[in-house]
Design an enzyme around this catalytic site. Structure first.
Site, mmCIF file in Angstrom:
data_model
loop_
_atom_site.group_PDB
_atom_site.id
_atom_site.type_symbol
_atom_site.label_atom_id
_atom_site.label_comp_id
_atom_site.label_asym_id
_atom_site.label_seq_id
_atom_site.Cartn_x
_atom_site.Cartn_y
_atom_site.Cartn_z
ATOM 1 N N THR A 41 13.134 -9.312 -103.326
ATOM 2 C CA THR A 41 13.703 -9.203 -104.670
ATOM 3 C C THR A 41 12.812 -9.937 -105.643
ATOM 4 O OG1 THR A 41 15.887 -9.183 -103.692
ATOM 5 C CG2 THR A 41 15.748 -9.678 -106.026
ATOM 6 N N SER A 42 12.631 -9.329 -106.796
ATOM 7 C CA SER A 42 11.672 -9.916 -107.733
ATOM 8 C C SER A 42 12.277 -11.100 -108.477
ATOM 9 C CB SER A 42 11.241 -8.841 -108.728
ATOM 10 O OG SER A 42 12.361 -8.185 -109.244
#
Lengths: 260, 255
Positions: A41-42
Site C-alpha cells: 500500500t502506498s
C-alpha cells in the site's frame, strides 16, 4: 553417510544440493525486493487537508485550502485542490496531491472525449461520483489505492448533488460532507446549520457556515493554511473563486499560559 | 445486405414520448417455432433484427455488455446514440479487413434516453441512420410507404396507436394468404416512464384486437410498389409493363 556427503554446501556459505534454496540475506528483512513496491500500500507524499461541502437551495458550495503539506512542512502554499469537471459538476480532493493530479487528468480527458462526441450528452454529477467510486474501489482492491478523499458536487436537472468517496471506496451522498479534520470539526457545525434551517439553507447562510468552518479549521487543524478556494455550482454554472483568507481572532492568546 | 432483405419484415416508429417495434416472425416449417425477432438489450433499449440471426445474437450480446458496462461505471443509462455508434464502429472493422465478412444483419434499435425516444437503423455496411420511422426486411417497401404517408400523425400518438400503426404497416408486407396472428407477431414498447416491455405470443393479442376494431372501418390502400421477383403476391399489384422487375427502392447502403 553418503547422503550427508552429498548435502555438503558447494562452498562455504554457498548453496547445498537437496536443501531449499538458501542464499545470503534470504531471511534478513532489510533486503527489500523490487516487487514489494508494487504490492505494498502506498504512502501519501504531498497532501491536502480537509475539504468541505454543503448543499443549499439552488446549488452546492465546496471549499478547500490551498496548501500541499510535505509531512509536517507547509511546503506548497498555492496549490489548487478544486477542479471544474463541466458546467454542472465540480470535484475536490483531500489526501495525496499527485493522486489528485492523476484523477484530474483522467477526468479532464473524459470531458474532452465527450466534447469531441458533441452529441449533447455530458456527465452528470451522479455519473462522476459513480465513476470515482468504481475507480477508487478498483484501485484499493489491487492494494494500490489512490490516497484521496474525493468530494463531488454539482447541480443537475434542477437538483443539488453532493457526494463523497473514500480511498477505500466508501461512497455516499449527503447534504454536507467533510474530509480529514473537517469530519470532526466542521461537520457538526454544518449539520447544525442544516437542522436549524429545516434543510433549506440559503446561499448566504451556507456561505457563512462554510467560512466559519474554515476559520475553525485554521485554528485547530495543524496541517491547515489560511488561504482557501471556494467553489459554487448553481443552475448558472460553476464558479471557482480566487483564493481568500479568514480573519482569525487571536485575542484568546492573551489568556493562554505556558506557551510564552 | 441481401440477408437483410431476405429476413422477415420488422418496423420501428416513434412519437414524442415513446418508441415501438413490431416484427413479423417467420417459421421455417410447421415443425419449427417462429424465430424471435425482438430482443431486450437493456431497460431502455430494445432491438428488432432482420437477417442472419447468429450475427444478430453476437451484436445483441455486445450491445448488452456495452449498456451494462456504462451503467456499472456511471450509474446512468447509456445514451442510445452512443450505443448505436459503438455498434457502427464494431461492424465497420470486418468491412475493411482481409478475410472477414460483414455482419449480415440489419437492426432496428428502439430506445429512450434523456433526449427522448429514438429509432435507429444499422446496416451490414456499418452505416447507421437516425429514423423517424423505418421498416426493413422482406417486402418492407410497402410498409415504408405506409409510414411515409402517415408520418405526421405519429408524433402525438399514444403507444397503443403507435403499435396499431406499426401492425397496420406490417400487414402491408404480408403475402395474401397470411394474416397477423399471435404466433407470428411480436411487439416492443419503450418510452417516458415506461421501461422496455416486449410482447410475445398471447400478449400480442391486445394489440391485434386494436387492429381488428379499426379493420372494419378502414379503407384498404392500394400497395404502391412491388419487390423484384415477387410479382402478383399482393392484391391489386400492377405488373411491370416491360416484364423486367423494377429497380428496388430499398434504402441505399453505401458500400
Amino acid at each position: 553417510v553418503i547422503m550427508a556427503d552429498l548435502m555438503q554446501p558447494f562452498w562455504q556459505g554457498g548453496p547445498s544440493p537437496g536443501l531449499f534454496y538458501e542464499y545470503p540475506g534470504k531471511w534478513s528483512s532489510d533486503v527489500a525486493s523490487p516487487s514489494d513496491a508494487r504490492n505494498r500500500t502506498s504512502q501519501p507524499t504531498v497532501t491536502g487537508t480537509s475539504v468541505l461541502g454543503l448543499k443549499f437551495t439552488g446549488g452546492v458550495i465546496i471549499a478547500a485550502d490551498t496548501l500541499g503539506s510535505y509531512g509536517s512542512m507547509a511546503r506548497f502554499r498555492n496549490v489548487s485542490r478544486v477542479m471544474k469537471v463541466n458546467d454542472s459538476t465540480i470535484l475536490s480532493a483531500a489526501g495525496d496531491y499527485a493522486d489528485f493530479q492523476f484523477i484530474k487528468a483522467e477526468i479532464e480527458q473524459m470531458v474532452i472525449d465527450e466534447e469531441v462526441l458533441n452529441d449533447g450528452f455530458f456527465m452528470s454529477p451522479g455519473a462522476v461520483h459513480s465513476w470515482m467510486t468504481r475507480m477508487l474501489y478498483h484501485r484499493r482492491s489491487k492494494f494500490d489505492p489512490l490516497w484521496n478523499s474525493v468530494t463531488v458536487a454539482g447541480f443537475y436537472n434542477g437538483e443539488s448533488f453532493l457526494g463523497s468517496v473514500d480511498k477505500i471506496g466508501i461512497a455516499f451522498k449527503s447534504a454536507s460532507v467533510a474530509s480529514g479534520f473537517g469530519a470532526y470539526l466542521a461537520q457538526p457545525l454544518m449539520r447544525k446549520a442544516i437542522e436549524d434551517n429545516g434543510d433549506n439553507l440559503s446561499y448566504e447562510k451556507a456561505r457563512h457556515v462554510i467560512e466559519e468552518c474554515l476559520k475553525v479549521l485554521y485554528y485547530r487543524d495543524a496541517r491547515s493554511y489560511n488561504r482557501y478556494e471556494i467553489a459554487v455550482v448553481t443552475k448558472d454554472g460553476v464558479k471557482i473563486e480566487k483564493p481568500s483568507s479568514s480573519k482569525p481572532d487571536w485575542n484568546v492568546a492573551n489568556v493562554v499560559r505556558g506557551f510564552e | 445486405m441481401e440477408a437483410v432483405k431476405q429476413g422477415s419484415a420488422t418496423i420501428g416508429l416513434k412519437s414524442k414520448t415513446h418508441a415501438v417495434l413490431v416484427a413479423l416472425k417467420r417459421a421455417q416449417s410447421d415443425l419449427i417455432a417462429h424465430q424471435k425477432k425482438i430482443e431486450k438489450i437493456s431497460p431502455h433499449i430494445g432491438i428488432s433484427i432482420s437477417g442472419l440471426t447468429s450475427d444478430a445474437r453476437s451484436l445483441g450480446n455486445y450491445m448488452r455488455s456495452e449498456c451494462m458496462h456504462h451503467e456499472f461505471l456511471f450509474n446512468t443509462r447509456l445514451p442510445v446514440s452512443r450505443l448505436v455508434a459503438a455498434v457502427g464502429d464494431k461492424t465497420q472493422t470486418p468491412t475493411q479487413r482481409y478475410g472477414r465478412r460483414p455482419f449480415g444483419v440489419g437492426i432496428l434499435v428502439a430506445g429512450f434516453d434523456e433526449k427522448g425516444p429514438h429509432i435507429y437503423q444499422t446496416c451490414p455496411s456499418a452505416n447507421y441512420y437516425n429514423c423517424k420511422a423505418m421498416a426493413i426486411g422482406s417486402r418492407s417497401q410497402s410498409a415504408r410507404t405506409y409510414l411515409e404517408r402517415h408520418l405526421n400523425e405519429f408524433a402525438d400518438c399514444t403507444p397503443e396507436e403507435l403499435v396499431r400503426h406499426g401492425l397496420t404497416a406490417l400487414r402491408e408486407t404480408l403475402p395474401s394468404e397470411q394474416e397477423l396472428s399471435v404466433k407470428n407477431c411480436s411487439v416492443a414498447v419503450v418510452g417516458e416512464g415506461q421501461d422496455l416491455v416486449a410482447y410475445e405470443d398471447e400478449q400480442v393479442s391486445i394489440f391485434l384486437d386494436l387492429l381488428e376494431e379499426k379493420r372494419s372501418s378502414r379503407n384498404v390502400p392500394a400497395p404502391q410498389q412491388q419487390e423484384a421477383g415477387q410479382v402478383g403476391e399482393l392484391p391489386g399489384l400492377v405488373p411491370p409493363v416491360s416484364g423486367q422487375p423494377r429497380e428496388d427502392e430499398e434504402q441505399p447502403m453505401d458500400m
